[in-house]
Scaffold this motif. Structure first.
Motif, PDB file in Angstrom:
ATOM      1  N   TYR A 107      -2.409   2.347  -8.769  1.00 39.61           N
ATOM      2  CA  TYR A 107      -2.949   2.812  -7.493  1.00 39.61           C
ATOM      3  C   TYR A 107      -3.642   1.672  -6.777  1.00 39.61           C
ATOM      4  O   TYR A 107      -4.297   0.846  -7.392  1.00 39.61           O
ATOM      5  CB  TYR A 107      -3.938   3.957  -7.732  1.00 39.61           C
ATOM      6  N   GLN A 108      -3.485   1.668  -5.462  1.00 32.96           N
ATOM      7  CA  GLN A 108      -4.050   0.611  -4.628  1.00 32.96           C
ATOM      8  C   GLN A 108      -4.377   1.207  -3.270  1.00 32.96           C
ATOM      9  O   GLN A 108      -3.693   2.132  -2.810  1.00 32.96           O
ATOM     10  CB  GLN A 108      -3.013  -0.502  -4.496  1.00 32.96           C
ATOM     11  N   ALA A 109      -5.403   0.678  -2.604  1.00 35.05           N
ATOM     12  CA  ALA A 109      -5.729   1.144  -1.255  1.00 35.05           C
ATOM     13  C   ALA A 109      -4.568   0.844  -0.328  1.00 35.05           C
ATOM     14  O   ALA A 109      -3.960  -0.231  -0.400  1.00 35.05           O
ATOM     15  CB  ALA A 109      -6.998   0.455  -0.751  1.00 35.05           C
ATOM     16  N   MET A 110      -4.221   1.802   0.509  1.00 35.06           N
ATOM     17  CA  MET A 110      -3.119   1.641   1.449  1.00 35.06           C
ATOM     18  C   MET A 110      -3.675   1.207   2.792  1.00 35.06           C
ATOM     19  O   MET A 110      -4.384   1.971   3.445  1.00 35.06           O
ATOM     20  CB  MET A 110      -2.372   2.964   1.614  1.00 35.06           C
ATOM     21  N   PRO A 111      -3.392  -0.034   3.200  1.00 43.70           N
ATOM     22  CA  PRO A 111      -3.873  -0.482   4.505  1.00 43.70           C
ATOM     23  C   PRO A 111      -3.272   0.373   5.624  1.00 43.70           C
ATOM     24  O   PRO A 111      -2.122   0.795   5.532  1.00 43.70           O
ATOM     25  CB  PRO A 111      -3.373  -1.923   4.612  1.00 43.70           C
ATOM     26  N   ALA A 112      -4.061   0.634   6.652  1.00 41.58           N
ATOM     27  CA  ALA A 112      -3.594   1.440   7.776  1.00 41.58           C
ATOM     28  C   ALA A 112      -2.401   0.781   8.451  1.00 41.58           C
ATOM     29  O   ALA A 112      -2.369  -0.433   8.644  1.00 41.58           O
ATOM     30  CB  ALA A 112      -4.724   1.625   8.782  1.00 41.58           C
ATOM     31  N   GLY A 113      -1.405   1.562   8.780  1.00 39.19           N
ATOM     32  CA  GLY A 113      -0.247   1.075   9.513  1.00 39.19           C
ATOM     33  C   GLY A 113       0.761   0.309   8.679  1.00 39.19           C
ATOM     34  O   GLY A 113       1.712  -0.249   9.224  1.00 39.19           O
ATOM     35  N   VAL A 114       0.594   0.272   7.380  1.00 34.59           N
ATOM     36  CA  VAL A 114       1.521  -0.464   6.524  1.00 34.59           C
ATOM     37  C   VAL A 114       2.561   0.505   5.979  1.00 34.59           C
ATOM     38  O   VAL A 114       2.221   1.563   5.472  1.00 34.59           O
ATOM     39  CB  VAL A 114       0.777  -1.159   5.361  1.00 34.59           C
ATOM     40  N   HIS A 115       3.827   0.134   6.107  1.00 33.35           N
ATOM     41  CA  HIS A 115       4.900   0.987   5.596  1.00 33.35           C
ATOM     42  C   HIS A 115       5.444   0.475   4.269  1.00 33.35           C
ATOM     43  O   HIS A 115       5.943   1.234   3.473  1.00 33.35           O
ATOM     44  CB  HIS A 115       6.047   1.069   6.604  1.00 33.35           C
ATOM     45  N   ALA A 116       5.386  -0.812   4.063  1.00 33.70           N
ATOM     46  CA  ALA A 116       5.901  -1.403   2.825  1.00 33.70           C
ATOM     47  C   ALA A 116       4.907  -2.436   2.333  1.00 33.70           C
ATOM     48  O   ALA A 116       4.415  -3.240   3.114  1.00 33.70           O
ATOM     49  CB  ALA A 116       7.254  -2.066   3.069  1.00 33.70           C
ATOM     50  N   MET A 117       4.607  -2.389   1.049  1.00 34.48           N
ATOM     51  CA  MET A 117       3.695  -3.363   0.458  1.00 34.48           C
ATOM     52  C   MET A 117       4.474  -4.153  -0.576  1.00 34.48           C
ATOM     53  O   MET A 117       4.599  -3.714  -1.716  1.00 34.48           O
ATOM     54  CB  MET A 117       2.498  -2.669  -0.177  1.00 34.48           C
ATOM     55  N   PRO A 118       5.029  -5.280  -0.188  1.00 33.76           N
ATOM     56  CA  PRO A 118       5.802  -6.055  -1.165  1.00 33.76           C
ATOM     57  C   PRO A 118       4.906  -6.613  -2.266  1.00 33.76           C
ATOM     58  O   PRO A 118       3.796  -7.070  -2.006  1.00 33.76           O
ATOM     59  CB  PRO A 118       6.407  -7.185  -0.328  1.00 33.76           C
ATOM     60  N   HIS A 119       5.405  -6.518  -3.501  1.00 30.14           N
ATOM     61  CA  HIS A 119       4.635  -7.015  -4.631  1.00 30.14           C
ATOM     62  C   HIS A 119       5.575  -7.470  -5.735  1.00 30.14           C
ATOM     63  O   HIS A 119       6.757  -7.116  -5.754  1.00 30.14           O
ATOM     64  CB  HIS A 119       3.664  -5.945  -5.146  1.00 30.14           C
ATOM     65  N   PHE A 120       5.047  -8.292  -6.630  1.00 32.78           N
ATOM     66  CA  PHE A 120       5.813  -8.827  -7.756  1.00 32.78           C
ATOM     67  C   PHE A 120       5.240  -8.262  -9.044  1.00 32.78           C
ATOM     68  O   PHE A 120       4.034  -8.328  -9.274  1.00 32.78           O
ATOM     69  CB  PHE A 120       5.733 -10.359  -7.784  1.00 32.78           C
ATOM     70  N   GLU A 121       6.109  -7.700  -9.883  1.00 37.08           N
ATOM     71  CA  GLU A 121       5.691  -7.166 -11.181  1.00 37.08           C
ATOM     72  C   GLU A 121       6.234  -8.074 -12.275  1.00 37.08           C
ATOM     73  O   GLU A 121       7.449  -8.216 -12.426  1.00 37.08           O
ATOM     74  CB  GLU A 121       6.252  -5.759 -11.381  1.00 37.08           C
ATOM     75  N   CYS A 122       5.333  -8.691 -13.033  1.00 39.64           N
ATOM     76  CA  CYS A 122       5.753  -9.564 -14.130  1.00 39.64           C
ATOM     77  C   CYS A 122       6.146  -8.712 -15.335  1.00 39.64           C
ATOM     78  O   CYS A 122       5.374  -7.864 -15.782  1.00 39.64           O
ATOM     79  CB  CYS A 122       4.637 -10.537 -14.516  1.00 39.64           C
ATOM     80  N   GLN A 123       7.329  -8.950 -15.861  1.00 37.83           N
ATOM     81  CA  GLN A 123       7.831  -8.191 -16.996  1.00 37.83           C
ATOM     82  C   GLN A 123       7.231  -8.670 -18.316  1.00 37.83           C
ATOM     83  O   GLN A 123       7.387  -8.010 -19.330  1.00 37.83           O
ATOM     84  CB  GLN A 123       9.358  -8.296 -17.062  1.00 37.83           C
ATOM     85  N   SER A 124       6.528  -9.790 -18.277  1.00 44.72           N
ATOM     86  CA  SER A 124       5.920 -10.326 -19.481  1.00 44.72           C
ATOM     87  C   SER A 124       4.445  -9.923 -19.605  1.00 44.72           C
ATOM     88  O   SER A 124       4.054  -9.289 -20.571  1.00 44.72           O
ATOM     89  CB  SER A 124       6.063 -11.846 -19.497  1.00 44.72           C
TER      90      SER A 124
END
Length: 188
Positions: A107-124
């Motif tokens: 869970y993360q705070a959703m910035p106003a007006g943002v439709h997509a929050m790109p992020h990187f998930e490390c598998q290690s």
């Protein structure tokens, strides 16, 4: 002629957000939303959020002090209350809920007006890193693609949507650590 100054109390931004989304302004809601808004680049599992809130309550420098919040709100939140609260905050769009490759909810705070929050998930190491800055040059393209996808789904009758853009792989720290281990003749 006497001049009277009527100072209206300053509205607490957390209370304003909760009210605007039809939620009660409880101490628990203020603490959770306040914590996540104070740490916008961090996503938390339920257990991590519970631990952070408990730890933050004992450290005044980390505790979110809302103008309307009493000092008595430092009591730990029980597990079920926190689950229900983050579920409600997610339903109204104040939090972003992502399920990582290990099927763990974050869970993360959703910035106003943002439709997509790109992020990187490390598998290690399983770190979750925001990519907004790394993808700055492509931000316009990503936003247009996200809006296009949401518009197409809305035309089909879907409602209350958000888009999650995740890149999965091995982060630079883990890749460097794995390379260094392999170079020493140890298994990576």
């Amino acid at each position: 002629m006497a001049s009277f100054s009527t100072k209206e109390p300053i509205a607490d931004p957390i209370d304003v957000l909760l009210s605007a989304h039809g939620l009660r302004r409880t101490n628990a809601a203020r603490r959770v939303l306040g914590w996540l808004l104070a740490h916008p680049d961090t996503s938390y599992t339920h257990a991590q959020l519970q631990a952070a809130l408990a730890e933050g309550a004992g450290q005044p420098g980390l505790r979110i002090k809302s103008a309307m919040t009493k000092v008595a709100d430092s009591a730990p939140l029980d597990r079920v209350t926190l689950y229900r609260l983050i579920d409600r905050l997610t339903q109204v769009g104040l939090l972003l809920c992502r399920v990582d490759a290990s099927r763990v909810r974050r869970y993360q705070a959703m910035p106003a007006g943002v439709h997509a929050m790109p992020h990187f998930e490390c598998q290690s190491c399983h770190r979750d890193s925001p990519l907004e800055n790394a993808l700055q040059a492509s931000a316009g393209d990503l936003e247009r693609a996200a809006q296009s996808a949401l518009d197409a789904l809305k035309a089909l009758g879907y409602q209350g949507m958000s888009l999650d853009f995740a890149v999965r792989g091995v982060c630079a720290d883990c890749a460097t650590g794995a390379s260094a281990t392999s170079a020493k003749g140890l298994p990576a």
